[in-house]
Write an enzyme that holds these catalytic residues in place. Structure first.
Site, PDB file in Angstrom:
ATOM      1  N   GLY A 272       5.978 -32.099  90.157  1.00 50.10           N
ATOM      2  CA  GLY A 272       5.544 -30.726  89.860  1.00 50.10           C
ATOM      3  C   GLY A 272       4.040 -30.546  90.013  1.00 50.10           C
ATOM      4  O   GLY A 272       3.575 -29.605  90.667  1.00 50.10           O
TER       5      GLY A 272
ATOM      6  N   ASP B 131       4.816 -43.732  91.301  1.00 46.19           N
ATOM      7  CA  ASP B 131       5.708 -43.737  90.133  1.00 46.19           C
ATOM      8  C   ASP B 131       6.486 -45.055  90.113  1.00 46.19           C
ATOM      9  O   ASP B 131       6.647 -45.704  91.147  1.00 46.19           O
ATOM     10  CB  ASP B 131       6.686 -42.561  90.150  1.00 46.19           C
ATOM     11  CG  ASP B 131       7.142 -42.199  88.734  1.00 46.19           C
ATOM     12  OD1 ASP B 131       6.488 -41.361  88.095  1.00 46.19           O
ATOM     13  OD2 ASP B 131       8.134 -42.784  88.266  1.00 46.19           O
TER      14      ASP B 131
ATOM     15  N   CYS C 159       2.393 -34.087  77.431  1.00 48.88           N
ATOM     16  CA  CYS C 159       3.046 -32.882  76.909  1.00 48.88           C
ATOM     17  C   CYS C 159       3.420 -33.142  75.444  1.00 48.88           C
ATOM     18  O   CYS C 159       4.523 -32.876  75.006  1.00 48.88           O
ATOM     19  CB  CYS C 159       4.257 -32.482  77.752  1.00 48.88           C
ATOM     20  SG  CYS C 159       5.470 -33.775  77.967  1.00 48.88           S
TER      21      CYS C 159
END
Length: 403
Positions: free
Chosen positions: A237, A256, A354
């Site tokens: 994203g 990743d 987050c």
């Protein structure tokens, strides 16, 4: 509102899988919705929203219904009856709902609503840690905000369109949006809809991305032509947002540990027309070491508790455990120490999560600055976004420069 037997039963089946088998709510719902091809969009949204609702309020509803985990089938029907009473939905005249004590349910709700951990339906440990780290008042407001259904926000892909053009195109497809004043590329849907079926999505004109999440790439302060490394890229994203901000010029290396996520990123990058993205799987420490001292910008969107995104992942309240928090804090610090070495002199690093907990955020940055790798950096600025203040996800980001 009249309840249909097959929709109620499908919801109860989904809840059994989520609560008793520990499966992820989004995956269970996705599978459940494929059960009957005759279901229209209203039926499907009833199942999805009711399931999420009962997952969100699991502790409160179980307490009112006087049931304990693992839930038997009749327990789940009792919790469903609680949902009906509290939502003002007429209880069907079916054997499963015989003798539902409506007055008692309302009385118990009034009584339990005076206690935050029941009212906001959270485990004891989470309520304690939230209050300890944020203070009673801030945590009370925050957990209340995180129990609201998250709005659907999309980011216009500037490689292909503008927010104005996108709003017009979606409107032609029957989807109305509003502009978000302080978020230049964001549009919010006025009503929930399956936007993945739109031509605008298939043409790569937008990505679904929360407004707070859109702040992260901006925070990185990128320019076309730079070399940028997104170290925990996931399905990309923020990588795709960076590609748009760099106008496809320069290089973005997306890393990743999960190869399947990078495959998804490649697919999304192709649809978005992002040509300056290269994916690399972290299958050994060599991958990181090769990049030491080479990047103008490094993004560490660190793994975290996800406490800032509970409004879109309500089942995380029941999956998270206190020992996971200790483990993830250690991981965050290790990642910071290792991946910060990718930044070249004069370059910048952004650390983001987050989560709303200072122990995963400000405190981690302060700890890092005291380490051997961290001594080369200075903190330029940091930003904490609370859901209770922004109306969007809870996030944290810090920008550090290598001297």
């Amino acid at each position: 509102m009249r309840l249909h037997r097959n929709l109620v039963f499908a919801t109860v089946d989904a809840l059994a899988e989520i609560f008793n088998e520990g499966n992820y709510a989004d995956k269970v719902i996705e599978k459940t919705l494929k059960r009957d091809k005759r279901w229209g969009s209203r039926d499907r949204s009833f199942i999805a929203e009711t399931t999420y609702d009962i997952v969100r309020w699991k502790r409160l509803y179980a307490e009112i219904a006087e049931v304990k985990e693992p839930f038997k089938r009749e327990d789940l029907f009792r919790m469903f009856a609680v949902w009906c009473v509290l939502r003002g939905v007429q209880i069907p005249d079916w054997p499963q709902f015989e003798k539902t004590p409506e007055r008692r349910i309302k009385g118990k709700f009034d009584e339990l609503s005076k206690i935050r951990k029941f009212r906001e339906s959270v485990p004891d440990w989470m309520d304690e840690i939230g209050a300890k780290e944020l203070g009673e008042k801030v945590w009370t407001n925050e957990i209340h905000a995180l129990n609201k259904q998250a709005p659907v926000v999309i980011r216009a892909n500037k490689l292909k369109t503008t927010p104005q053009e996108l709003a017009k195109k979606l409107s032609e497809e029957g989807i109305e949006t509003t502009n978000l004043r302080n978020y230049p590329e964001a549009l919010e849907l006025k009503e929930r809809a399956n936007i993945f079926r739109t031509a605008a999505f298939k043409d790569g004109l937008f990505e679904v991305q929360d407004a707070s999440s859109q702040r992260v790439a901006e925070f990185l302060d990128v320019e076309p032509g730079m070399r940028v490394v997104d170290t925990c890229a996931g399905a990309g994203g923020k990588t795709l947002h960076l590609a748009a901000l760099m106008a496809n010029k320069g290089q973005i290396i997306a890393l990743d540990i999960y190869g399947n996520k990078l495959k998804e990123l490649k697919r999304r990058a192709k649809r978005a027309g992002a040509h300056n993205v290269e994916t690399r799987s972290i299958d050994s420490t060599k991958v990181i070491k090769k990049l030491y001292g080479t990047a103008d910008r490094v993004l560490i969107d660190a793994p975290c508790s996800g406490l800032g995104v509970l409004s879109r992942n309500p089942d995380a309240k029941w999956k998270l455990q206190p020992d996971f928090l200790d483990k993830i804090r250690n991981t965050q610090l290790e990642i910071l120490e290792q991946y910060s070495k990718i930044v070249k002199k004069g370059g910048k690093l952004v650390y983001a999560t987050c989560s709303v907990l200072p122990s995963e955020n400000q405190q981690q940055v302060q700890k890092f600055l005291k380490t051997e790798s961290g001594k080369e950096f200075k903190l330029l600025r940091e930003k904490s976004i609370l859901s209770s203040e922004s109306g969007y996800d809870g996030f944290y980001m810090a920008s550090l420069q290598k001297e």
